[in-house]
Design a protein around this motif. Structure first.
Motif, PDB file in Angstrom:
ATOM      1  N   VAL A 189       9.297  12.246   4.878  1.00  0.00           N
ATOM      2  CA  VAL A 189       7.969  12.260   4.274  1.00  0.00           C
ATOM      3  C   VAL A 189       7.252  10.976   4.654  1.00  0.00           C
ATOM      4  O   VAL A 189       7.819   9.891   4.512  1.00  0.00           O
ATOM      5  N   LYS A 190       6.010  11.111   5.160  1.00  0.00           N
ATOM      6  CA  LYS A 190       5.204   9.932   5.505  1.00  0.00           C
ATOM      7  C   LYS A 190       3.838  10.060   4.864  1.00  0.00           C
ATOM      8  O   LYS A 190       3.137  11.055   5.089  1.00  0.00           O
ATOM      9  N   PRO A 191       3.417   9.100   4.044  1.00  0.00           N
ATOM     10  CA  PRO A 191       2.060   9.135   3.503  1.00  0.00           C
ATOM     11  C   PRO A 191       1.065   8.840   4.631  1.00  0.00           C
ATOM     12  O   PRO A 191       1.316   8.018   5.502  1.00  0.00           O
ATOM     13  N   ARG A 219      10.907  10.144  -2.818  1.00  0.00           N
ATOM     14  CA  ARG A 219       9.758   9.663  -2.034  1.00  0.00           C
ATOM     15  C   ARG A 219       8.594  10.646  -2.093  1.00  0.00           C
ATOM     16  O   ARG A 219       7.428  10.255  -2.146  1.00  0.00           O
ATOM     17  N   LEU A 220       8.904  11.925  -2.084  1.00  0.00           N
ATOM     18  CA  LEU A 220       7.853  12.939  -2.141  1.00  0.00           C
ATOM     19  C   LEU A 220       7.167  12.938  -3.507  1.00  0.00           C
ATOM     20  O   LEU A 220       5.948  13.073  -3.588  1.00  0.00           O
ATOM     21  N   GLN A 231      -1.425  12.478  -2.720  1.00  0.00           N
ATOM     22  CA  GLN A 231      -1.855  11.831  -1.474  1.00  0.00           C
ATOM     23  C   GLN A 231      -1.631  12.799  -0.314  1.00  0.00           C
ATOM     24  O   GLN A 231      -0.836  13.724  -0.392  1.00  0.00           O
ATOM     25  N   ARG A 232      -2.339  12.556   0.759  1.00  0.00           N
ATOM     26  CA  ARG A 232      -2.119  13.342   1.976  1.00  0.00           C
ATOM     27  C   ARG A 232      -0.838  12.838   2.627  1.00  0.00           C
ATOM     28  O   ARG A 232      -0.653  11.635   2.816  1.00  0.00           O
ATOM     29  N   VAL A 233       0.066  13.767   2.947  1.00  0.00           N
ATOM     30  CA  VAL A 233       1.360  13.408   3.513  1.00  0.00           C
ATOM     31  C   VAL A 233       1.650  14.245   4.755  1.00  0.00           C
ATOM     32  O   VAL A 233       1.071  15.310   4.957  1.00  0.00           O
ATOM     33  N   TYR A 240      -1.539  18.329   1.424  1.00  0.00           N
ATOM     34  CA  TYR A 240      -1.356  17.815   0.066  1.00  0.00           C
ATOM     35  C   TYR A 240      -0.295  18.653  -0.642  1.00  0.00           C
ATOM     36  O   TYR A 240      -0.403  19.879  -0.675  1.00  0.00           O
ATOM     37  N   ALA A 286       6.776  10.356  -5.346  1.00  0.00           N
ATOM     38  CA  ALA A 286       5.952   9.140  -5.397  1.00  0.00           C
ATOM     39  C   ALA A 286       4.631   9.308  -4.662  1.00  0.00           C
ATOM     40  O   ALA A 286       3.683   8.578  -4.926  1.00  0.00           O
ATOM     41  N   THR A 287       4.548  10.252  -3.736  1.00  0.00           N
ATOM     42  CA  THR A 287       3.331  10.443  -2.944  1.00  0.00           C
ATOM     43  C   THR A 287       2.523  11.666  -3.391  1.00  0.00           C
ATOM     44  O   THR A 287       1.628  12.097  -2.670  1.00  0.00           O
TER      45      THR A 287
END
Length: 139
Positions: A134-136, A100-101, A107-109, A57, A103-104
């Motif tokens: 970065v991937k959610p 993008r980071l 959340q766990r990324v 996180y 926006a997440t």
């Protein structure tokens, strides 16, 4: 006794040999180290020492720097519930990835990163870990 004036050198005449040599040596002492530092920096940023992925996180993410602005963040990696999280400090140089980071957040990324050791200045980032993706992740 009458002294005769020495004739002035004509315009466009070459300076004495010792002066040309001194200018070349001085230019070499200034230009060569600058070129070497620039080449070393380019190589340090071009080739990654290691690559990997870390999940967790994002607990802190901010834009820092007086002159060279970079995004700096911390990822809290929790292995077991109730355990102290391990903190992974990272740098983001790409604005699209930073967006993008942001926006997440919360959340766990999973962060994909490259480690660049020996970058000579903090102008490129405060850490040696540069996030490239970065991937959610599903909760």
């Amino acid at each position: 006794m009458v002294s005769t004036p020495t004739p002035a050198s004509p315009p466009g005449a070459r300076p004495p040999r010792w002066r040309r040599r001194a200018i070349l040596v001085l230019a070499g002492l200034v230009i060569v180290p600058i070129v070497l530092v620039v080449l070393y920096t380019m190589l340090a940023l071009r080739f990654a020492y290691s690559t990997g992925e870390r999940a967790g996180y994002v607990q802190k993410f901010s834009r820092k720097g007086w002159v060279c602005k970079t995004w700096e963040g911390e990822l809290a990696m929790v292995n077991l519930p109730g355990a102290m999280p391990e903190i992974f400090a990272f740098t983001v140089r790409d604005e699209a990835i930073a967006t993008r980071l942001n926006a997440t957040m919360g959340q766990r990324v999973a962060l994909t990163y490259e480690q660049h050791r020996g970058v000579p200045t903090a102008c490129f980032g405060e850490t040696e870990y540069f996030v490239t993706d970065v991937k959610p992740l599903a909760p």
